[in-house]
Design a protein around this motif. Sequence first.
Motif, mmCIF file in Angstrom:
data_model
loop_
_atom_site.group_PDB
_atom_site.id
_atom_site.type_symbol
_atom_site.label_atom_id
_atom_site.label_comp_id
_atom_site.label_asym_id
_atom_site.label_seq_id
_atom_site.Cartn_x
_atom_site.Cartn_y
_atom_site.Cartn_z
ATOM 1 N N ILE A 173 107.408 -43.575 111.975
ATOM 2 C CA ILE A 173 108.006 -43.301 113.144
ATOM 3 C C ILE A 173 107.166 -43.086 114.318
ATOM 4 O O ILE A 173 107.194 -43.286 115.321
ATOM 5 N N SER A 174 105.948 -42.154 113.829
ATOM 6 C CA SER A 174 105.027 -41.735 114.786
ATOM 7 C C SER A 174 104.046 -42.793 115.267
ATOM 8 O O SER A 174 103.929 -43.129 116.385
ATOM 9 N N SER A 175 103.931 -43.745 114.328
ATOM 10 C CA SER A 175 103.100 -44.977 114.652
ATOM 11 C C SER A 175 103.709 -46.118 115.599
ATOM 12 O O SER A 175 102.980 -46.637 116.327
ATOM 13 N N ARG A 176 105.043 -45.684 115.621
ATOM 14 C CA ARG A 176 106.023 -46.635 116.614
ATOM 15 C C ARG A 176 105.917 -46.190 117.844
ATOM 16 O O ARG A 176 106.455 -46.820 118.879
ATOM 17 N N ARG A 177 105.392 -44.934 118.110
ATOM 18 C CA ARG A 177 105.806 -44.261 119.412
ATOM 19 C C ARG A 177 104.267 -44.624 120.238
ATOM 20 O O ARG A 177 103.193 -44.465 119.599
ATOM 21 N N ALA A 178 104.438 -44.763 121.407
ATOM 22 C CA ALA A 178 103.111 -45.044 122.413
ATOM 23 C C ALA A 178 102.499 -43.506 122.740
ATOM 24 O O ALA A 178 101.281 -43.549 123.074
ATOM 25 N N ASN A 179 103.456 -42.490 122.825
ATOM 26 C CA ASN A 179 103.098 -41.251 123.532
ATOM 27 C C ASN A 179 102.930 -40.193 122.760
ATOM 28 O O ASN A 179 103.647 -39.140 122.911
ATOM 29 N N VAL A 180 102.431 -40.216 121.572
ATOM 30 C CA VAL A 180 102.382 -39.028 120.637
ATOM 31 C C VAL A 180 100.863 -38.242 120.989
ATOM 32 O O VAL A 180 99.918 -38.968 121.116
ATOM 33 N N GLY A 181 101.316 -37.108 121.293
ATOM 34 C CA GLY A 181 100.274 -36.163 121.796
ATOM 35 C C GLY A 181 99.429 -35.563 120.649
ATOM 36 O O GLY A 181 99.715 -35.874 119.569
ATOM 37 N N THR A 182 98.259 -35.013 121.191
ATOM 38 C CA THR A 182 97.718 -34.359 120.080
ATOM 39 C C THR A 182 97.356 -33.063 120.455
ATOM 40 O O THR A 182 97.361 -32.782 121.761
ATOM 41 N N PHE A 183 97.070 -32.252 119.716
ATOM 42 C CA PHE A 183 96.683 -30.639 119.670
ATOM 43 C C PHE A 183 95.629 -30.292 118.971
ATOM 44 O O PHE A 183 95.787 -30.259 117.707
ATOM 45 N N TYR A 184 94.670 -29.766 119.548
ATOM 46 C CA TYR A 184 93.580 -29.249 118.913
ATOM 47 C C TYR A 184 92.788 -28.275 119.665
ATOM 48 O O TYR A 184 92.776 -28.235 120.835
ATOM 49 N N PHE A 185 92.039 -27.350 119.025
ATOM 50 C CA PHE A 185 91.210 -26.363 119.817
ATOM 51 C C PHE A 185 89.620 -27.240 119.960
ATOM 52 O O PHE A 185 89.341 -27.863 118.974
ATOM 53 N N GLU A 186 89.156 -26.730 120.941
ATOM 54 C CA GLU A 186 87.761 -27.448 121.251
ATOM 55 C C GLU A 186 86.979 -27.091 119.977
ATOM 56 O O GLU A 186 85.969 -27.940 119.721
ATOM 57 N N TRP A 187 86.956 -25.972 119.353
ATOM 58 C CA TRP A 187 85.949 -25.525 118.388
ATOM 59 C C TRP A 187 86.084 -26.175 117.330
ATOM 60 O O TRP A 187 85.390 -26.531 116.371
#
Length: 81
Positions: free
Chosen positions: A29-43
């Motif tokens: 399902i996630s692969s079919r979406r174009a606008n899947v965001g990402t979240f991560y800390f810089e470290w």
Amino acid sequence: MAVKRSKALVVSSGLSILFLIVYGSCNWISSRRANVGTFYFEWEREIPFVSFFILPYMSIDLFWNLLPASSAAVRVSATAY
């Protein structure tokens, strides 16, 4: 005791298959979406990739699947009810 062990093996196998279906479906399902965001800390970008650690990480699945079939888990679950 053998019946409980075989039941634990069946339940463990069934839950593993269910997990694979749900996890794979969520990835699909996630692969079919174009606008899947990402979240991560810089470290987190500073953590080096060590390819040798893939084996211990993947072996967690083996231990997770063998846990319900172990005699200690059967004894604990039998006393929980």
